[in-house]
Design a protein around this motif. Structure first.
Motif: not given
Length: 318
Positions: A32, A50, A64, A83, A86-87, A90
């Motif tokens: 990632i 991703l 997914t 970005t 993003l983690n 997610l």
């Protein structure tokens, strides 16, 4: 358990979990990081990358796509999503999926106060770590102060009965067995009857792990349930399907077969420490709407943990 002992155990569990998920973390999250190099915002290209990473990490196609759609909705709503976020997004979406399916709601080896004995029927194909999981469950329940009785209803293989006997001796709990070739339902009946007589708290019944003839498997498991209900009317309280996480998509196929053959209401995922496919925990929970209750994060007797979704997701994203 005193507060100090509890906190020490919690710390040990966290360390075991981190170690057990190391391969998945290294595989998924290093990829990632590479996928967002040079990108400041979450765009279609980042999401495509991703999607590929999650699918190849055995999260599964359906799950997914669900995760990607939820992230797209957040990007559209918030207009600008960096970005660097993003983690976090997610992590939140995976936590949400696990919560929807009640995966990881427990934190200790406990049983409902109004279910005594609490009857667990364990199913799964040979080789996934079924007998080992039963042994480790017995160990953990006993450590939690519960009186446990094992039942060797996998009478199809001689090795299954002897392996369970070894675990019973190792943990120091009684086992009811009649040897290879005995009627599995008869063994289950005797086990539950013995557990009631001994005022046991937990009964764990092993069953045959063959899938080549689903009709026979279904008939056998139904018969086991029926005879146990002559002693404990609402038994089994838990039908636990054991799956080997390292087999990835094959584990999902086994889950399909067993959920079609019997009413599985809990999952145990073994061998997470030996695989980079830890994402299968998320996919299986979501696809089958069955809570993941236990995970195996190592070979030690105390390396079977009650699945804690917050600890699991935190460990993945550290």
């Amino acid at each position: 358990m005193g507060l100090f002992s509890f906190l020490t155990k919690k710390k040990e569990n966290k360390e075991d979990l981190d170690k057990g998920l190391e391969k998945t973390k290294t595989s998924v999250f290093s990829r990632i990081s590479k996928a967002i190099i040079g990108k400041s915002t979450v765009d279609d290209e980042v999401l495509d990358n991703l999607e590929e990473i999650l699918i190849t990490s055995d999260v599964g196609v359906e799950t997914t796509l669900k995760i990607i759609e939820r992230i797209q909705a957040r990007v559209a709503r918030d207009k600008y999503v960096g970005t660097s976020e993003l983690n976090t997004i997610l992590k939140e979406e995976i936590m949400g999926l696990l919560q929807e399916n009640e995966s990881g709601d427990g934190t200790t080896f406990d049983i409902p106060a109004d279910k005594k004995p609490y009857v667990i029927m364990v199913v799964g194909v040979n080789g996934v770590g079924k007998t080992t999981t039963i042994g480790k469950l017995a160990y953990n329940f006993k450590n939690a102060g519960k009186k446990v009785v094992l039942g060797a209803s996998d009478t199809f293989r001689a090795a299954a009965v002897s392996q369970l006997q070894i675990w019973a001796d190792r943990v120091g709990v009684p086992i009811v067995q009649q040897g290879q070739g005995a009627d599995p339902a008869s063994v289950a009946y005797d086990t539950v009857k013995s557990a009631v007589a001994q005022d046991a708290d937990v009964v764990i019944i092993d069953t045959a792990g063959r899938l080549h003839n689903k009709v026979n498997l279904m008939r056998e498991l139904t018969k086991i349930k029926t005879v146990m209900q002559k002693v404990v009317p609402d038994a089994p309280h838990e039908i636990l399907l054991v799956l080997d996480a390292s087999t990835g998509q094959n584990a999902i196929e086994q889950a399909k077969q067993f959920t079609a053959a019997t009413e599985v209401n809990a999952l145990a995922l073994t061998k997470l420490d030996g695989t980079a496919k830890g994402g299968v925990v998320i996919g299986i929970s979501d696809q089958f709407k069955i809570p993941v209750k236990y995970i195996g994060v190592g070979e030690g007797i105390d390396h079977l943990q009650v699945f804690d979704r917050k600890a699991f997701v935190d460990s993945l994203f550290e």
